[in-house]
Write a protein that holds these residues in place. Structure first.
Motif, PDB file in Angstrom:
ATOM      1  N   VAL A  35      14.043 -25.091  19.057  1.00  0.00           N
ATOM      2  CA  VAL A  35      14.854 -23.943  19.473  1.00  0.00           C
ATOM      3  C   VAL A  35      16.318 -24.379  19.568  1.00  0.00           C
ATOM      4  CG1 VAL A  35      15.232 -22.207  21.251  1.00  0.00           C
ATOM      5  CG2 VAL A  35      12.904 -23.003  20.760  1.00  0.00           C
ATOM      6  N   GLY A  36      17.169 -23.745  18.759  1.00  0.00           N
ATOM      7  CA  GLY A  36      18.593 -24.077  18.761  1.00  0.00           C
ATOM      8  C   GLY A  36      18.957 -24.899  17.541  1.00  0.00           C
ATOM      9  N   ILE A  37      19.087 -24.248  16.390  1.00  0.00           N
ATOM     10  CA  ILE A  37      19.227 -24.975  15.121  1.00  0.00           C
ATOM     11  C   ILE A  37      20.694 -25.094  14.699  1.00  0.00           C
ATOM     12  CG2 ILE A  37      16.949 -24.764  14.085  1.00  0.00           C
ATOM     13  CD1 ILE A  37      17.745 -22.068  12.962  1.00  0.00           C
ATOM     14  N   GLY A  38      21.539 -25.441  15.660  1.00  0.00           N
ATOM     15  CA  GLY A  38      22.950 -25.649  15.371  1.00  0.00           C
ATOM     16  C   GLY A  38      23.208 -27.004  14.743  1.00  0.00           C
ATOM     17  N   GLY A  39      24.480 -27.375  14.712  1.00  0.00           N
ATOM     18  CA  GLY A  39      24.886 -28.605  14.051  1.00  0.00           C
ATOM     19  C   GLY A  39      24.254 -29.857  14.624  1.00  0.00           C
ATOM     20  N   PHE A  40      24.173 -29.946  15.951  1.00  0.00           N
ATOM     21  CA  PHE A  40      23.678 -31.190  16.525  1.00  0.00           C
ATOM     22  C   PHE A  40      22.222 -31.452  16.153  1.00  0.00           C
ATOM     23  CE2 PHE A  40      21.676 -33.944  19.600  1.00  0.00           C
ATOM     24  CZ  PHE A  40      22.494 -35.049  19.475  1.00  0.00           C
ATOM     25  N   HIS A  41      21.376 -30.451  16.286  1.00  0.00           N
ATOM     26  CA  HIS A  41      19.971 -30.652  15.905  1.00  0.00           C
ATOM     27  C   HIS A  41      19.868 -31.092  14.452  1.00  0.00           C
ATOM     28  CE1 HIS A  41      15.758 -30.081  15.057  1.00  0.00           C
ATOM     29  NE2 HIS A  41      16.060 -29.181  14.137  1.00  0.00           N
ATOM     30  N   ARG A  42      20.650 -30.492  13.599  1.00  0.00           N
ATOM     31  CA  ARG A  42      20.550 -30.793  12.170  1.00  0.00           C
ATOM     32  C   ARG A  42      21.141 -32.165  11.817  1.00  0.00           C
ATOM     33  NH1 ARG A  42      23.039 -26.418   8.893  1.00  0.00           N
ATOM     34  NH2 ARG A  42      24.304 -25.865  10.693  1.00  0.00           N
ATOM     35  N   ALA A  43      22.051 -32.669  12.667  1.00  0.00           N
ATOM     36  CA  ALA A  43      22.601 -34.017  12.451  1.00  0.00           C
ATOM     37  C   ALA A  43      21.761 -35.083  13.129  1.00  0.00           C
ATOM     38  CB  ALA A  43      24.029 -34.091  12.985  1.00  0.00           C
ATOM     39  N   HIS A  44      20.827 -34.665  13.977  1.00  0.00           N
ATOM     40  CA  HIS A  44      20.126 -35.640  14.820  1.00  0.00           C
ATOM     41  C   HIS A  44      18.618 -35.578  14.621  1.00  0.00           C
ATOM     42  CE1 HIS A  44      19.031 -37.757  18.598  1.00  0.00           C
ATOM     43  NE2 HIS A  44      20.143 -38.413  18.353  1.00  0.00           N
ATOM     44  N   GLN A  45      17.913 -34.742  15.380  1.00  0.00           N
ATOM     45  CA  GLN A  45      16.451 -34.739  15.319  1.00  0.00           C
ATOM     46  C   GLN A  45      15.930 -34.387  13.922  1.00  0.00           C
ATOM     47  OE1 GLN A  45      14.314 -31.564  17.212  1.00  0.00           O
ATOM     48  NE2 GLN A  45      12.644 -32.889  17.858  1.00  0.00           N
ATOM     49  N   ALA A  46      16.523 -33.387  13.283  1.00  0.00           N
ATOM     50  CA  ALA A  46      16.076 -33.016  11.935  1.00  0.00           C
ATOM     51  C   ALA A  46      16.384 -34.131  10.937  1.00  0.00           C
ATOM     52  CB  ALA A  46      16.744 -31.716  11.499  1.00  0.00           C
ATOM     53  N   PHE A  47      17.480 -34.849  11.157  1.00  0.00           N
ATOM     54  CA  PHE A  47      17.855 -35.998  10.318  1.00  0.00           C
ATOM     55  C   PHE A  47      16.818 -37.109  10.443  1.00  0.00           C
ATOM     56  CE2 PHE A  47      19.823 -40.193  11.170  1.00  0.00           C
ATOM     57  CZ  PHE A  47      20.156 -40.589   9.874  1.00  0.00           C
ATOM     58  N   TYR A  48      16.445 -37.472  11.679  1.00  0.00           N
ATOM     59  CA  TYR A  48      15.424 -38.499  11.897  1.00  0.00           C
ATOM     60  C   TYR A  48      14.093 -38.074  11.261  1.00  0.00           C
ATOM     61  CZ  TYR A  48      18.109 -41.233  15.373  1.00  0.00           C
ATOM     62  OH  TYR A  48      19.030 -42.026  16.013  1.00  0.00           O
ATOM     63  N   THR A  49      13.738 -36.800  11.437  1.00  0.00           N
ATOM     64  CA  THR A  49      12.458 -36.307  10.928  1.00  0.00           C
ATOM     65  C   THR A  49      12.443 -36.300   9.404  1.00  0.00           C
ATOM     66  OG1 THR A  49      12.229 -34.954  12.928  1.00  0.00           O
ATOM     67  CG2 THR A  49      10.810 -34.401  11.076  1.00  0.00           C
ATOM     68  N   ASP A  50      13.566 -35.959   8.788  1.00  0.00           N
ATOM     69  CA  ASP A  50      13.673 -36.004   7.330  1.00  0.00           C
ATOM     70  C   ASP A  50      13.434 -37.426   6.811  1.00  0.00           C
ATOM     71  OD1 ASP A  50      14.843 -34.777   4.670  1.00  0.00           O
ATOM     72  OD2 ASP A  50      15.975 -36.617   5.010  1.00  0.00           O
ATOM     73  N   LYS A  51      14.033 -38.411   7.478  1.00  0.00           N
ATOM     74  CA  LYS A  51      13.827 -39.802   7.072  1.00  0.00           C
ATOM     75  C   LYS A  51      12.342 -40.165   7.164  1.00  0.00           C
ATOM     76  CE  LYS A  51      16.736 -43.021   8.508  1.00  0.00           C
ATOM     77  NZ  LYS A  51      17.578 -43.809   9.454  1.00  0.00           N
ATOM     78  N   LEU A  52      11.697 -39.686   8.228  1.00  0.00           N
ATOM     79  CA  LEU A  52      10.286 -39.989   8.452  1.00  0.00           C
ATOM     80  C   LEU A  52       9.404 -39.377   7.362  1.00  0.00           C
ATOM     81  CD1 LEU A  52       8.446 -41.299  10.714  1.00  0.00           C
ATOM     82  CD2 LEU A  52       8.082 -38.959  11.497  1.00  0.00           C
ATOM     83  N   LEU A  53       9.727 -38.157   6.944  1.00  0.00           N
ATOM     84  CA  LEU A  53       8.897 -37.442   5.972  1.00  0.00           C
ATOM     85  C   LEU A  53       8.946 -38.060   4.576  1.00  0.00           C
ATOM     86  CD1 LEU A  53       9.571 -33.723   7.031  1.00  0.00           C
ATOM     87  CD2 LEU A  53       7.495 -35.068   7.423  1.00  0.00           C
ATOM     88  N   HIS A  54       9.875 -38.984   4.357  1.00  0.00           N
ATOM     89  CA  HIS A  54       9.888 -39.684   3.071  1.00  0.00           C
ATOM     90  C   HIS A  54       8.709 -40.650   2.929  1.00  0.00           C
ATOM     91  CE1 HIS A  54      13.921 -37.995   2.470  1.00  0.00           C
ATOM     92  NE2 HIS A  54      13.716 -38.259   1.199  1.00  0.00           N
ATOM     93  N   ASP A  55       8.016 -40.911   4.035  1.00  0.00           N
ATOM     94  CA  ASP A  55       6.723 -41.590   3.972  1.00  0.00           C
ATOM     95  C   ASP A  55       5.702 -40.511   3.588  1.00  0.00           C
ATOM     96  OD1 ASP A  55       4.190 -42.602   4.469  1.00  0.00           O
ATOM     97  OD2 ASP A  55       4.792 -43.696   6.264  1.00  0.00           O
ATOM     98  N   GLU A  56       5.209 -40.551   2.369  1.00  0.00           N
ATOM     99  CA  GLU A  56       4.399 -39.450   1.846  1.00  0.00           C
ATOM    100  C   GLU A  56       3.046 -39.291   2.541  1.00  0.00           C
ATOM    101  OE1 GLU A  56       4.162 -39.546  -2.383  1.00  0.00           O
ATOM    102  OE2 GLU A  56       6.338 -39.323  -2.646  1.00  0.00           O
ATOM    103  N   SER A  57       2.675 -40.264   3.380  1.00  0.00           N
ATOM    104  CA  SER A  57       1.425 -40.124   4.129  1.00  0.00           C
ATOM    105  C   SER A  57       1.604 -39.198   5.334  1.00  0.00           C
ATOM    106  CB  SER A  57       0.935 -41.494   4.601  1.00  0.00           C
ATOM    107  OG  SER A  57       1.817 -42.033   5.583  1.00  0.00           O
ATOM    108  N   ILE A  58       2.860 -38.877   5.671  1.00  0.00           N
ATOM    109  CA  ILE A  58       3.148 -38.048   6.844  1.00  0.00           C
ATOM    110  C   ILE A  58       3.385 -36.613   6.390  1.00  0.00           C
ATOM    111  CG2 ILE A  58       4.784 -37.664   8.731  1.00  0.00           C
ATOM    112  CD1 ILE A  58       5.268 -40.733   8.677  1.00  0.00           C
ATOM    113  N   LYS A  59       2.516 -35.726   6.821  1.00  0.00           N
ATOM    114  CA  LYS A  59       2.602 -34.335   6.371  1.00  0.00           C
ATOM    115  C   LYS A  59       2.547 -33.327   7.521  1.00  0.00           C
ATOM    116  CE  LYS A  59       0.269 -35.477   2.011  1.00  0.00           C
ATOM    117  NZ  LYS A  59       1.499 -35.580   1.235  1.00  0.00           N
ATOM    118  N   ASP A  60       2.461 -33.821   8.771  1.00  0.00           N
ATOM    119  CA  ASP A  60       2.194 -32.917   9.897  1.00  0.00           C
ATOM    120  C   ASP A  60       3.404 -32.645  10.784  1.00  0.00           C
ATOM    121  OD1 ASP A  60      -0.443 -32.830   9.110  1.00  0.00           O
ATOM    122  OD2 ASP A  60      -1.050 -34.472  10.431  1.00  0.00           O
ATOM    123  N   TRP A  61       4.594 -33.101  10.374  1.00  0.00           N
ATOM    124  CA  TRP A  61       5.715 -33.023  11.304  1.00  0.00           C
ATOM    125  C   TRP A  61       6.916 -32.248  10.756  1.00  0.00           C
ATOM    126  CZ3 TRP A  61       4.279 -33.586  15.961  1.00  0.00           C
ATOM    127  CH2 TRP A  61       3.267 -34.497  16.300  1.00  0.00           C
TER     128      TRP A  61
END
Length: 498
Positions: A35-61
């Motif tokens: 909740v709250g998809i402004g700049g900070f979330h997109r530079a921070h938590q979504a950024f970390y999660t994007d890096k994580l999803l490059h592990d192709e075994s991870i599909k649930d996050w």
């Protein structure tokens, strides 16, 4: 250069120009509602999660981004048109730009348009985490009483209209009610805001609301929902039109709302996730038993430092934080505040090089490529000062310590709240309490102490003779001599004493 609209269809066209998601986004399930998809979330938590999803075994996050407020229409529409994709532009200290397209936001919802859809998504069994960046003011916390503010008209609305809420508390309550009724497991509520003990505050405020709205739900939440504390850190200024234009010209990416940020990023999280969590530690996050020392350091130094530079810089006439930080007198003022007033009350910071951290802050604030707007930093100061600055004041007063520099900043804020800088130019004051601040600021011209009577901000600080005397003297000094001259004199006095 040929340009293309940023969306799923055109994503492959940007390969080679910038980093793009290498994972199949259509195979990613939503495990996080944010909740709250402004700049900070997109530079921070979504950024970390994007890096994580490059592990192709991870599909649930994957992340479902929720725009909570009517004000968020633009960001929702942008993400909808761009299939949740956006460009992250890291402005390095040497001026180079590191660009990557982030793909972790795989769903997006506009809460005012369809509240029940958001409630259902939060109640979905595949969602394990509901995370928040709702700003300091979004927690509805009354500084004077330390309790939930039931007088807030939006809270009153939610109590009367539970199926069409407007606040995070109304949404969480209805989502957890559905989970309970359907025999589903609970989940984690994860605050990513600059609030000390943000997990504790989230839990306490939510349970206060639930106790009034759905009292039979309290025990279920206590047993089935966890609220980890966390510390988040990445300077993320507002995106400018020039950022959008430069991205289009340099990379051919037609992105209506890219995010710009500094290279530094830090995320320290209490490992308390009742329904499981992503392995964010594999992409740079730290999981610890106790977040308190980290968050206290960050809120009292970085966030307070931003407010110090913002308010003083605004009165002088600066437009961006880097301009203020590169003024040697103001940088010295801030460093003295951090050394003499904040550091003595931080407590034990085992494993932290505090001197190095403070020095790095001055460098980060001074990054000439970030151009963090002062009016952004000064926005919602009535929610920021009680969290960033006043805990230092109260801790120093308890041990009869020095509060001169903090009192000066509070006096400067009182003058800032008049809405005019020292050159007579209008200031853009953005604050939920703007009308009250302006009223008290005007009255403070004849009696400075009046500004301290805003109890929801200052608590009982007006009863401290030491603080009031220092604040009143600073107010008089600023009005007679201006911020720059006062800062110069204060720095000189410290130099003499040392």
């Amino acid at each position: 250069m040929t340009s293309y609209k940023l969306n799923n269809l055109n994503l492959s066209k940007f390969e080679g120009q910038v980093s793009i998601p290498k994972y199949n986004r259509s195979n990613i399930k939503t495990g996080i509602v944010h909740v709250g998809i402004g700049g900070f979330h997109r530079a921070h938590q979504a950024f970390y999660t994007d890096k994580l999803l490059h592990d192709e075994s991870i599909k649930d996050w994957g992340v479902c981004g929720v725009a909570l407020l009517d004000f968020d229409t633009k960001i929702y529409n942008t993400l909808k048109e761009q299939d949740g994709l956006y460009t992250l532009i890291v402005k390095e200290l040497d001026g180079t730009l590191t660009k990557s397209i982030i793909g972790s936001i795989t769903e997006y919802m506009f809460a005012p348009e369809n509240p029940l859809q958001v409630i259902e998504k939060m109640a979905s069994p595949e969602v394990k985490i509901i995370s928040l960046t709702i700003t300091e003011g979004g927690y509805n916390y009354d500084e004077a009483t330390g309790t939930f503010n039931f007088k807030n008209p939006l809270i009153q609305h939610d109590l009367k209209n539970p199926k069409a809420p407007k606040t995070i508390f109304g949404y969480l309550t209805q989502a957890f009610k559905l989970r309970k009724e359907r025999g589903l497991k609970g989940c984690t509520v994860q605050s990513c805001d600059n609030v000390q003990g943000n997990g504790h505050v989230t839990k306490n405020m939510l349970l206060s609301y639930v106790n009034s709205a759905e009292p039979e739900l309290v025990a279920w939440i206590e047993a089935n929902v966890s609220f980890p504390n966390s510390m988040v850190d990445r300077i993320t200024p507002a995106t400018s039109q020039s950022d959008i234009s430069n991205l289009l010209e340099s990379s051919g990416i037609d992105d209506a709302w890219p995010v710009v940020c500094e290279p530094f990023n830090q995320w320290v999280i209490e490992d308390d996730f009742i329904a499981g969590r992503p392995a964010w530690e594999t992409v740079g996050a730290q999981f610890v038993k106790d977040v308190v020392p980290y968050e206290k350091m960050k809120l009292s130094l970085l966030n307070a430092g931003h407010s110090v530079l913002g308010v003083l810089g605004a009165l002088i006439g600066y437009a961006t934080i880097d301009e203020v930080a590169n003024n040697p007198d103001l940088a010295t003022f801030l460093r003295t505040y951090m050394d003499n007033e904040v550091t003595p009350v931080l407590g034990d910071l085992e494993g932290v090089d505090l001197e190095n951290y403070k020095e790095s802050l001055l460098q980060r604030f001074g990054n000439i490529y970030i151009k963090d707007q002062i009016d952004r930093i000064c926005s919602e100061s009535s929610a920021k000062f009680p969290i960033f600055v006043l805990p230092t004041v109260n801790a120093q007063l308890k041990q009869n310590g020095t509060i001169e520099f903090a009192a000066f900043v509070v006096a400067a804020w009182a003058i800032y709240s008049l809405g005019v800088n020292e050159a007579g130019e209008e200031l853009v004051v953005k604050d939920a309490m703007q009308n009250l601040l302006a009223e008290k600021a005007k009255a403070a011209k004849s009696n400075p102490k009046v500004f301290l009577e805003i109890e929801s901000v200052f608590g009982k600080l007006k009863d401290s003779k030491q603080f009031v005397d220092s604040y009143t003297a600073a107010y008089k000094n600023i009005t007679e001599n201006g911020v720059a001259k006062c800062v110069l004199d204060m720095n000189a006095n410290v130099l003499k004493e040392n």
